[in-house]
Design an enzyme around this catalytic site. Structure first.
Site, PDB file in Angstrom:
ATOM      1  N   HIS A  96       0.789  -1.228   0.000  1.00 15.74           N
ATOM      2  CA  HIS A  96       0.000   0.000   0.000  1.00 15.74           C
ATOM      3  C   HIS A  96       0.824   1.283   0.000  1.00 15.74           C
ATOM      4  O   HIS A  96       0.259   2.366  -0.135  1.00 15.74           O
ATOM      5  CB  HIS A  96      -0.978   0.015   1.194  1.00 15.74           C
ATOM      6  CG  HIS A  96      -2.319   0.594   0.816  1.00 15.74           C
ATOM      7  ND1 HIS A  96      -3.462   0.402   1.558  1.00 15.74           N
ATOM      8  CD2 HIS A  96      -2.679   1.384  -0.222  1.00 15.74           C
ATOM      9  CE1 HIS A  96      -4.482   1.051   0.998  1.00 15.74           C
ATOM     10  NE2 HIS A  96      -4.032   1.647  -0.095  1.00 15.74           N
ATOM     11  N   ASP A 119      -9.985  -0.264   3.760  1.00 16.10           N
ATOM     12  CA  ASP A 119      -8.827  -0.892   4.405  1.00 16.10           C
ATOM     13  C   ASP A 119      -9.215  -1.298   5.833  1.00 16.10           C
ATOM     14  O   ASP A 119     -10.045  -0.645   6.470  1.00 16.10           O
ATOM     15  CB  ASP A 119      -7.702   0.153   4.460  1.00 16.10           C
ATOM     16  CG  ASP A 119      -6.302  -0.430   4.622  1.00 16.10           C
ATOM     17  OD1 ASP A 119      -5.361   0.141   4.028  1.00 16.10           O
ATOM     18  OD2 ASP A 119      -6.147  -1.446   5.338  1.00 16.10           O
ATOM     19  N   HIS A 121      -7.041  -0.991   7.998  1.00 17.78           N
ATOM     20  CA  HIS A 121      -6.100  -0.089   8.681  1.00 17.78           C
ATOM     21  C   HIS A 121      -6.224   1.344   8.166  1.00 17.78           C
ATOM     22  O   HIS A 121      -6.643   1.556   7.030  1.00 17.78           O
ATOM     23  CB  HIS A 121      -4.669  -0.578   8.450  1.00 17.78           C
ATOM     24  CG  HIS A 121      -4.476  -2.038   8.720  1.00 17.78           C
ATOM     25  ND1 HIS A 121      -4.519  -2.993   7.716  1.00 17.78           N
ATOM     26  CD2 HIS A 121      -4.258  -2.718   9.867  1.00 17.78           C
ATOM     27  CE1 HIS A 121      -4.331  -4.193   8.238  1.00 17.78           C
ATOM     28  NE2 HIS A 121      -4.165  -4.069   9.546  1.00 17.78           N
ATOM     29  N   ASP A 123      -3.561   3.418   7.882  1.00 20.88           N
ATOM     30  CA  ASP A 123      -2.354   3.749   7.090  1.00 20.88           C
ATOM     31  C   ASP A 123      -1.974   5.216   7.285  1.00 20.88           C
ATOM     32  O   ASP A 123      -1.559   5.895   6.351  1.00 20.88           O
ATOM     33  CB  ASP A 123      -2.574   3.413   5.617  1.00 20.88           C
ATOM     34  CG  ASP A 123      -2.736   1.916   5.396  1.00 20.88           C
ATOM     35  OD1 ASP A 123      -2.837   1.494   4.222  1.00 20.88           O
ATOM     36  OD2 ASP A 123      -2.774   1.162   6.381  1.00 20.88           O
ATOM     37  N   HIS A 136       4.113   1.004   4.312  1.00 18.75           N
ATOM     38  CA  HIS A 136       2.724   0.711   3.902  1.00 18.75           C
ATOM     39  C   HIS A 136       1.723   1.054   5.003  1.00 18.75           C
ATOM     40  O   HIS A 136       0.521   1.086   4.756  1.00 18.75           O
ATOM     41  CB  HIS A 136       2.559  -0.737   3.425  1.00 18.75           C
ATOM     42  CG  HIS A 136       2.497  -1.768   4.518  1.00 18.75           C
ATOM     43  ND1 HIS A 136       1.887  -2.987   4.323  1.00 18.75           N
ATOM     44  CD2 HIS A 136       2.964  -1.783   5.788  1.00 18.75           C
ATOM     45  CE1 HIS A 136       1.970  -3.701   5.440  1.00 18.75           C
ATOM     46  NE2 HIS A 136       2.622  -2.993   6.335  1.00 18.75           N
ATOM     47  N   ASP A 227      -7.338  -1.756  -0.320  1.00 19.88           N
ATOM     48  CA  ASP A 227      -6.419  -2.723   0.295  1.00 19.88           C
ATOM     49  C   ASP A 227      -7.224  -3.995   0.487  1.00 19.88           C
ATOM     50  O   ASP A 227      -8.243  -3.989   1.184  1.00 19.88           O
ATOM     51  CB  ASP A 227      -5.944  -2.160   1.643  1.00 19.88           C
ATOM     52  CG  ASP A 227      -4.931  -3.050   2.328  1.00 19.88           C
ATOM     53  OD1 ASP A 227      -4.099  -2.515   3.083  1.00 19.88           O
ATOM     54  OD2 ASP A 227      -4.970  -4.285   2.118  1.00 19.88           O
ATOM     55  N   ASP A 229      -6.940  -6.334   2.299  1.00 19.97           N
ATOM     56  CA  ASP A 229      -7.140  -6.771   3.681  1.00 19.97           C
ATOM     57  C   ASP A 229      -8.352  -6.112   4.334  1.00 19.97           C
ATOM     58  O   ASP A 229      -8.677  -6.390   5.488  1.00 19.97           O
ATOM     59  CB  ASP A 229      -5.880  -6.625   4.537  1.00 19.97           C
ATOM     60  CG  ASP A 229      -5.524  -5.185   4.876  1.00 19.97           C
ATOM     61  OD1 ASP A 229      -4.319  -4.927   5.084  1.00 19.97           O
ATOM     62  OD2 ASP A 229      -6.414  -4.314   4.961  1.00 19.97           O
ATOM     63  N   GLU A 272      -1.856  -5.029  -1.890  1.00 19.30           N
ATOM     64  CA  GLU A 272      -1.590  -5.958  -0.801  1.00 19.30           C
ATOM     65  C   GLU A 272      -1.991  -7.408  -1.066  1.00 19.30           C
ATOM     66  O   GLU A 272      -2.082  -8.190  -0.114  1.00 19.30           O
ATOM     67  CB  GLU A 272      -2.202  -5.428   0.521  1.00 19.30           C
ATOM     68  CG  GLU A 272      -1.610  -4.112   0.972  1.00 19.30           C
ATOM     69  CD  GLU A 272      -0.270  -4.225   1.721  1.00 19.30           C
ATOM     70  OE1 GLU A 272       0.179  -5.357   1.983  1.00 19.30           O
ATOM     71  OE2 GLU A 272       0.320  -3.195   2.033  1.00 19.30           O
TER      72      GLU A 272
HETATM   73  C1  LIG Z   1      -1.954  -0.709  12.109  1.00 19.11           C
HETATM   74  N1  LIG Z   1      -0.630  -0.289  11.721  1.00 19.11           N
HETATM   75  C2  LIG Z   1       0.313  -1.319  11.338  1.00 19.11           C
HETATM   76  C3  LIG Z   1      -0.173  -2.115  10.138  1.00 19.11           C
HETATM   77  C4  LIG Z   1      -0.204  -1.344   8.864  1.00 19.11           C
HETATM   78  C5  LIG Z   1      -0.860  -2.129   7.712  1.00 19.11           C
HETATM   79  C6  LIG Z   1      -0.656  -1.453   6.400  1.00 19.11           C
HETATM   80  B1  LIG Z   1      -1.679  -1.855   5.239  1.00 19.11           B
HETATM   81  O1  LIG Z   1      -1.353  -1.166   4.051  1.00 19.11           O
HETATM   82  O2  LIG Z   1      -1.678  -3.251   5.058  1.00 19.11           O
HETATM   83  O3  LIG Z   1      -2.998  -1.438   5.605  1.00 19.11           O
HETATM   84  C7  LIG Z   1       0.511  -2.330  12.497  1.00 19.11           C
HETATM   85  C8  LIG Z   1       1.311  -1.746  13.603  1.00 19.11           C
HETATM   86  N2  LIG Z   1       1.587  -2.668  14.756  1.00 19.11           N
HETATM   87  C9  LIG Z   1       0.531  -2.529  15.774  1.00 19.11           C
HETATM   88  C10 LIG Z   1       0.916  -3.265  17.062  1.00 19.11           C
HETATM   89  C11 LIG Z   1       1.152  -4.735  16.773  1.00 19.11           C
HETATM   90  C12 LIG Z   1       2.126  -4.940  15.629  1.00 19.11           C
HETATM   91  C13 LIG Z   1       1.743  -4.092  14.383  1.00 19.11           C
HETATM   92  C14 LIG Z   1       1.630  -0.599  11.005  1.00 19.11           C
HETATM   93  O4  LIG Z   1       2.604  -1.290  10.688  1.00 19.11           O
HETATM   94  O5  LIG Z   1       1.668   0.659  11.067  1.00 19.11           O
HETATM   95 MN   LIG Z   2      -3.440  -0.446   3.545  1.00 19.67          MN
HETATM   96 MN   LIG Z   3      -4.572  -2.859   5.506  1.00 19.94          MN
HETATM   97 MN   LIG Z   4      -2.431  -5.033   4.051  1.00 19.49          MN
END
Ligand SMILES: CN[C@](CCCC[B-](O)(O)O)(CCN1CCCCC1)C(=O)O
Ligand SMILES: [Mn+2]
Ligand SMILES: [Mn+2]
Ligand SMILES: [Mn+2]
Length: 304
Positions: A96, A119, A121, A123, A136, A227, A229, A272
């Protein structure tokens, strides 16, 4: 309508190899032909050539900053060209982080665009707030003007100026938002319809609210960043950060048909898909569902 497809074989916005094979897999499963068969005129621009930057040291905890920045500059140039030629851009990811370039490029030719971000998330982490250091999870912090006070300028991103206001962005499908992201959403006043609102309002009411909130006049070009997901892992298991309790295939069809129905879809990111994750059956299910959903963004309607 005429559609310009570009593959973005990129994985350096996150640590799980495999998203670079997303474009090839989506093509193998007929994503271009499916859109053509719906009466769209499709130009396939092939895949971008994206190289790693030598000696790309982390910035704080942020990984591959120069490689991600350089790739997104190319994405921006490509999407700007496709949308300038009045084609709907379809960007096949890749992780992403590529949305940084696709929104930036789209905004060059359509400065009045609105962004619908589908999504699990937000992001919306910044290089300072991210616990993972994976870009991402940060793309919107490079793009939303109101995020400037909370973020940092990274090497490789000298070309990238924020290009949308918080009020021009809306989320659908959130269910795994970090504390910092929640705070930024509140601070910047970014609207969101998480899975809780999906359940509370139901899709018809929610989609009306989404479009009224972000585009009350019903005239603005839509940048839809999808995304996979956002969907429940039952439907799209082969993705890097799956989260239970997501959108069903039917719900995605409805959302896609409503967006297509506006006639204002101007860029669609599909990101993704990670063919390296899960079983062969998982991979097949993920890419088949994704191609089906994309066909509903480009005119497939269950009513015929
Ligand atoms: C929620 N934020 C995460 C996931 C980002 C997903 C990106 B996408 O493009 O696939 O939507 C996770 C951050 N951490 C939270 C605590 C546990 C471990 C991951 C991050 O790495 O910033
Ligand atoms: Mn995303
Ligand atoms: Mn996501
Ligand atoms: Mn993702």
């Amino acid at each position: 309508p005429s559609v310009g497809v570009v593959g973005i074989p990129f994985s350096k916005g996150q640590p799980r190899g495999g998203t670079e094979h997303g474009p090839a897999l989506l093509r193998d499963y007929g994503i271009v032909e499916r859109i053509q068969d719906l009466g769209n005129k499709v130009t396939d621009y092939g895949d971008l050539t994206l190289d790693a930057v030598e000696d790309d040291k982390p910035w704080n905890k942020v990984k591959n900053p120069r490689t991600v920045g350089q790739a997104n500059r190319k994405v921006s140039e490509c999407v700007s060209k496709i949308t300038r030629d009045r084609q709907i851009a379809l960007t096949l990811g890749g992780d992403h982080s590529i949305a940084i370039g696709s929104i930036h490029g789209h905004a060059q030719s359509c400065p009045d665009l609105v962004v619908v971000w589908i999504d699990a998330h937000a992001d919306l982490n910044t290089p300072l707030s991210s616990d993972s250091g994976n870009i991402h999870g940060m793309p919107l912090s490079f793009i939303v003007k109101e995020m400037a006070p909370y973020t940092a300028r990274l090497p490789g991103f000298e070309w990238c100026q924020p290009c949308i206001s918080a009020r021009d962005l809306i989320y659908i499908g959130l269910r795994d938002v970090d504390e910092a992201e929640r705070a930024y959403m509140t601070e910047c006043g970014i609207a969101s319809y998480s899975m809780q609102e999906v359940d509370k309002y139901g899709l018809p009411d929610m989609m009306e609210r989404v479009l009224k909130t972000v585009d009350p006049t019903g005239k603005r070009p839509i940048h839809l960043s999808f995304d996979v997901d956002a969907m429940d892992p039952e439907y799209s298991p082969s993705t890097g950060t799956p989260v239970h309790g997501g959108l069903t295939r039917r719900e995605m069809y409805y959302i896609a048909e409503e967006i297509a129905g506006t006639g204002r879809l101007s860029c669609l990111d599909v990101v993704e898909v990670n063919p390296s994750l899960g079983t062969e059956a998982d991979r097949k299910k993920t890419v088949r569902t994704t191609v089906d959903v994309v066909s509903h963004f480009f005119g497939k309607r269950r009513e015929g």
